[in-house]
Design an enzyme around this catalytic site. Structure first.
Site, mmCIF file in Angstrom:
data_model
loop_
_atom_site.group_PDB
_atom_site.id
_atom_site.type_symbol
_atom_site.label_atom_id
_atom_site.label_comp_id
_atom_site.label_asym_id
_atom_site.label_seq_id
_atom_site.Cartn_x
_atom_site.Cartn_y
_atom_site.Cartn_z
ATOM 1 N N LYS A 256 51.806 33.584 35.594
ATOM 2 C CA LYS A 256 51.279 32.392 36.258
ATOM 3 C C LYS A 256 52.455 31.731 36.976
ATOM 4 C CE LYS A 256 48.254 28.438 35.378
ATOM 5 N NZ LYS A 256 48.901 27.461 36.207
ATOM 6 N N ARG A 261 49.324 26.456 45.161
ATOM 7 C CA ARG A 261 48.255 27.409 45.485
ATOM 8 C C ARG A 261 47.950 27.275 46.973
ATOM 9 N NH1 ARG A 261 43.545 29.194 42.469
ATOM 10 N NH2 ARG A 261 42.557 30.825 43.699
ATOM 11 N N ARG A 276 45.115 23.840 47.440
ATOM 12 C CA ARG A 276 44.045 23.903 46.438
ATOM 13 C C ARG A 276 42.965 22.867 46.737
ATOM 14 N NH1 ARG A 276 42.315 21.876 41.999
ATOM 15 N NH2 ARG A 276 42.285 22.917 39.983
ATOM 16 N N PHE A 345 48.240 37.049 45.651
ATOM 17 C CA PHE A 345 47.651 37.767 44.520
ATOM 18 C C PHE A 345 46.215 38.188 44.790
ATOM 19 C CE2 PHE A 345 47.853 33.219 43.003
ATOM 20 C CZ PHE A 345 46.505 32.906 43.164
ATOM 21 N N LYS A 426 42.779 38.593 34.325
ATOM 22 C CA LYS A 426 41.660 38.698 35.259
ATOM 23 C C LYS A 426 40.853 39.955 34.991
ATOM 24 C CE LYS A 426 44.253 36.331 38.884
ATOM 25 N NZ LYS A 426 45.041 36.487 40.119
ATOM 26 N N LYS A 443 43.478 31.491 31.780
ATOM 27 C CA LYS A 443 44.905 31.170 31.770
ATOM 28 C C LYS A 443 45.337 30.830 30.353
ATOM 29 C CE LYS A 443 44.185 26.409 33.302
ATOM 30 N NZ LYS A 443 44.475 25.359 34.249
HETATM 31 P P1 ATP Z 1 47.172 24.398 36.330
HETATM 32 O O1 ATP Z 1 47.655 22.988 36.292
HETATM 33 O O2 ATP Z 1 47.146 25.078 34.987
HETATM 34 O O3 ATP Z 1 47.836 25.229 37.386
HETATM 35 P P2 ATP Z 1 44.826 24.159 37.979
HETATM 36 O O4 ATP Z 1 43.597 23.391 37.630
HETATM 37 O O5 ATP Z 1 45.662 23.699 39.119
HETATM 38 O O6 ATP Z 1 45.655 24.298 36.652
HETATM 39 P P3 ATP Z 1 43.652 26.698 37.504
HETATM 40 O O7 ATP Z 1 42.723 27.436 38.368
HETATM 41 O O8 ATP Z 1 43.093 26.139 36.269
HETATM 42 O O9 ATP Z 1 44.413 25.624 38.380
HETATM 43 O O10 ATP Z 1 44.836 27.659 37.069
HETATM 44 C C1 ATP Z 1 45.232 28.667 37.930
HETATM 45 C C2 ATP Z 1 46.292 28.172 38.875
HETATM 46 O O11 ATP Z 1 47.476 28.877 38.605
HETATM 47 C C3 ATP Z 1 45.947 28.495 40.316
HETATM 48 O O12 ATP Z 1 45.321 27.418 40.963
HETATM 49 C C4 ATP Z 1 47.273 28.844 40.938
HETATM 50 O O13 ATP Z 1 47.814 27.720 41.595
HETATM 51 C C5 ATP Z 1 48.175 29.168 39.786
HETATM 52 N N1 ATP Z 1 48.582 30.585 39.700
HETATM 53 C C6 ATP Z 1 49.839 31.008 39.536
HETATM 54 N N2 ATP Z 1 49.903 32.320 39.442
HETATM 55 C C7 ATP Z 1 48.638 32.786 39.547
HETATM 56 C C8 ATP Z 1 48.070 34.080 39.512
HETATM 57 N N3 ATP Z 1 48.798 35.159 39.330
HETATM 58 N N4 ATP Z 1 46.722 34.178 39.660
HETATM 59 C C9 ATP Z 1 45.967 33.069 39.818
HETATM 60 N N5 ATP Z 1 46.456 31.815 39.845
HETATM 61 C C10 ATP Z 1 47.784 31.667 39.709
#
Ligand code: ATP
Length: 609
Positions: A256, A261, A276, A345, A426, A443
């Site tokens: 991660k 994002r 995001r 990714f 995944k 996650k």
């Molecule tokens: P968090 O604060 O845990 O990042 P979030 O609510 O922003 O949470 P989530 O979809 O819950 O986002 O967690 C996945 C996030 O992790 C993605 O939005 C992305 O920004 C990040 N990320 C990092 N590496 C990866 C990966 N290999 N695949 C998917 N998401 C990833």
């Protein structure tokens, strides 16, 4: 009562809806109030102007206001012509502590502001219409200087009462706290509204296209140039739960990455970067667009991934937080060891087709065929390829097909040791679904908590790092004190756990530099560790260096996963799961280290075995 054509809807009507919704307990009641408002008080041509005020976080027509609570506080003080050191001004500035009703509104800026405004504004509504409010909010967002923002706020204050102004503040802060989800608002508005919003991120289009609730809209696919709401990951507690949830599936585990994002949309030479929250980040263009144009082989394409910073001198990703600064340096042509690096990714669109309905496995193949990686600038994350082929010896693997739960445990442990944020699992057979958090992606992050009181432990040894920290101490062996006799200093320390994560590179370097004069290498098994350390014979705990004088050592405050574990590796009876350094206690002398008995009491009192 139907709305008459020429009548402009007043903002006070919307405020009544907000108040009704707030008072209604059940989601069904809140939805029915909203429906009543749409049917009786809002012309279909006004749907967008009203709904953008109900879901302000989703409105991308207006730029950002640049007004978080602290700036809003001083701007309101000036707009109301108050002295900065008056009681009410201080109330606004210290909104986190709450208003006059001691602490009653603590942490809710809008409520503290309403209390202050009530003493200055009348009870009667100034008759502001929804149209006027939107125009004023447009001005508030577009004005770049503070004086103009204050003028707009004063106009708003003149045209409203305190209750209305409270809601406007909540709209500006983009959180109405109505206790109704965006999903429910969408569903009540039109059965296809959420789907359409997910693939367009365009609230205006949704409100205009779906005015007629009984007319269904054909499911729309994603398009290049329109942000798509990202697929999300569901959080799970540990590797076993994760593995069970994906039972029978073909699973890939990925690091991660801790960056931004970003979705990259390529349309010929036109490249867009969406966050995001579907905001456009054109600042990435200077550093990245040429690379995308040259290294993404499809003319039209959407990539999903994480924008990070790659440090060319350390040959690794930099810690989170410098993306904007590096983007600016690239724009201004400054030389730096750091550069933006995009890790793709996933791929969502290639050529003239959306590929989100294909399996992740198929999309990985498309990603490999479409993107030509460029080390440290543009990477792809696929198992057995992409960024995994670029790594230096000693660096971790970034993605891997998991065959069993042990693979997941091991990968998770490695990423934590490498100071990464966690892992994502995944289902390789799954399609990419906008806004979905139903569990196709999981996650796993360590759950750090303070263990009741601080665990202040003493550094007693050091372990060399691998890869970029090869030959340098990167982790510590920490110890607990044997409880000394009253009014004396401890004389022995008991090995407790190994800890490496939590400090920034600079903080880690500072600790290592201070301790270096006291590092002593010991040849095993020829020489035993110093006698003032009580250790086990377990080879896993042997540090590369010992601190040869505990009186010169440093105390670290550590936190850990909620669970402690019975230890066979270390001399103390319990150790910590995923320990993490919270801070360095330069202020605490070595002899104030936690003692074993107090720690055991702590474990028993929290039932944490
Ligand atoms: P968090 O604060 O845990 O990042 P979030 O609510 O922003 O949470 P989530 O979809 O819950 O986002 O967690 C996945 C996030 O992790 C993605 O939005 C992305 O920004 C990040 N990320 C990092 N590496 C990866 C990966 N290999 N695949 C998917 N998401 C990833």
């Amino acid at each position: 009562m139907a709305v008459e054509e020429e009548e402009e809807t007043k903002f006070s009507v919307l405020c009544s809806l907000f108040n009704w919704m707030l008072r209604s307990k059940s989601a069904a009641k809140k939805r029915s109030k909203f429906r009543k408002f749409l049917d009786n008080f809002c012309k279909p041509s006004d749907y967008f102007s009203s709904i953008r005020l109900i879901l302000p976080g989703l409105d991308r027509e207006r730029g950002s206001y640049g007004l978080r609570e602290s700036v809003l506080a001083t701007s309101l003080i000036d707009a109301l012509g108050m002295s900065r050191d008056s009681d009410d001004a201080l109330r606004l500035i210290n909104w986190r502590k709450g208003g006059a009703k001691t602490g009653a509104y603590a942490g809710n800026f809008a409520l503290v502001a309403a209390e202050v405004l009530q003493r200055r504004q009348g009870m009667t509504s100034g008759g502001l219409t929804i149209k006027e409010l939107n125009e004023l909010l447009d001005r508030l967002a577009s004005s770049e200087n503070r004086a103009e923002k204050i003028t707009v706020l004063s106009t708003l204050i003149k045209k409203t009462n305190a209750q209305e102004m409270k809601w406007i503040i909540m709209i500006i802060l983009k959180d109405l706290k109505l206790g109704i989800s965006e999903k429910s608002i969408f569903h009540e508005f039109h059965p296809d509204a959420e789907d359409l919003f997910n693939v367009t991120c365009d609230l205006k289009l949704v409100c205009e296209k779906l005015r007629n609730r009984s007319q269904r809209h054909k499911r729309q696919d994603i398009e290049v140039g329109k942000a798509v709401r990202p697929q999300l990951a569901m959080r799970v507690g540990d590797a076993t739960v994760a593995w069970k949830k994906l039972h029978g599936k073909e699973v890939v585990i990925e690091c991660k990455f801790d960056g931004d994002r970003i979705q990259i949309h390529k349309n010929g030479n036109e490249i867009c970067y969406f966050s995001r929250n579907f905001l456009e980040h054109s600042e990435y263009g200077h550093a990245m667009s040429d690379i995308i144009i040259q290294n993404v082989m499809a003319d039209r394409c959407i990539l999903d991934g994480e924008m990070l910073v790659w440090d060319t001198s350390l040959n690794r990703f930099a810690e989170f937080g410098s993306n904007q600064e590096i983007a600016k340096a690239a724009r201004d042509g400054f030389d730096s060891d750091r550069q933006l690096c995009y890790v793709a990714f996933d791929i969502l669109y290639v050529g003239d087709t959306s590929v989100i309905h294909q399996s992740l496995k198929e999309r990985h193949e498309l990603l490999q065929r479409t993107v030509k990686p460029l080390k440290g600038r543009l990477e792809i994350l696929v198992p057995n390829g992409g960024i995994n082929n670029h790594r230096n010896s000693g660096e971790p693997c970034w993605s891997l097909i998991a065959n069993n739960v042990d693979d997941v445990e091991r990968f998770f442990k490695e990423t934590i040791e490498n100071r990464d944020e966690g892992i994502v699992l995944k289902d390789l057979g799954s399609k990419w679904e906008p806004s979905d958090r139903s569990g196709k992606w999981l996650k796993l992050k360590p759950e750090y908590i303070r263990a009741g009181s601080d665990l202040d432990v003493l550094i007693i040894g050091g372990y060399y790092g691998s890869g970029r920290r090869g030959g340098e101490v990167a982790q510590f062996l920490v110890g607990l004190a044997e409880r000394p006799a009253p009014n004396t200093y401890p004389r022995r320390f008991i090995s407790f756990c190994r800890v490496g994560t939590g400090l920034s590179d600079e903080e880690l370097d500072a600790v290592v530099t201070k301790l270096k004069p006291y590092f002593r290498k010991y040849d095993y098994p020829k020489r035993a560790p110093p006698s003032f350390y009580h250790v086990t014979n377990n080879s896993k705990e042997r540090p590369d260096v010992w601190i040869d004088n505990p009186e010169k050592s440093i105390i670290l405050s550590i936190t850990s996963d909620i669970r402690t574990i019975r230890s066979e590796v270390f001399a103390a009876p319990y150790s910590l799961r995923f320990p993490r350094i919270d801070r360095v206690r330069y202020d605490k002398p070595w002899h104030e280290c936690l003692d074993v008995q107090s720690f055991i009491e702590l474990v028993h009192s929290s039932n944490g075995t």
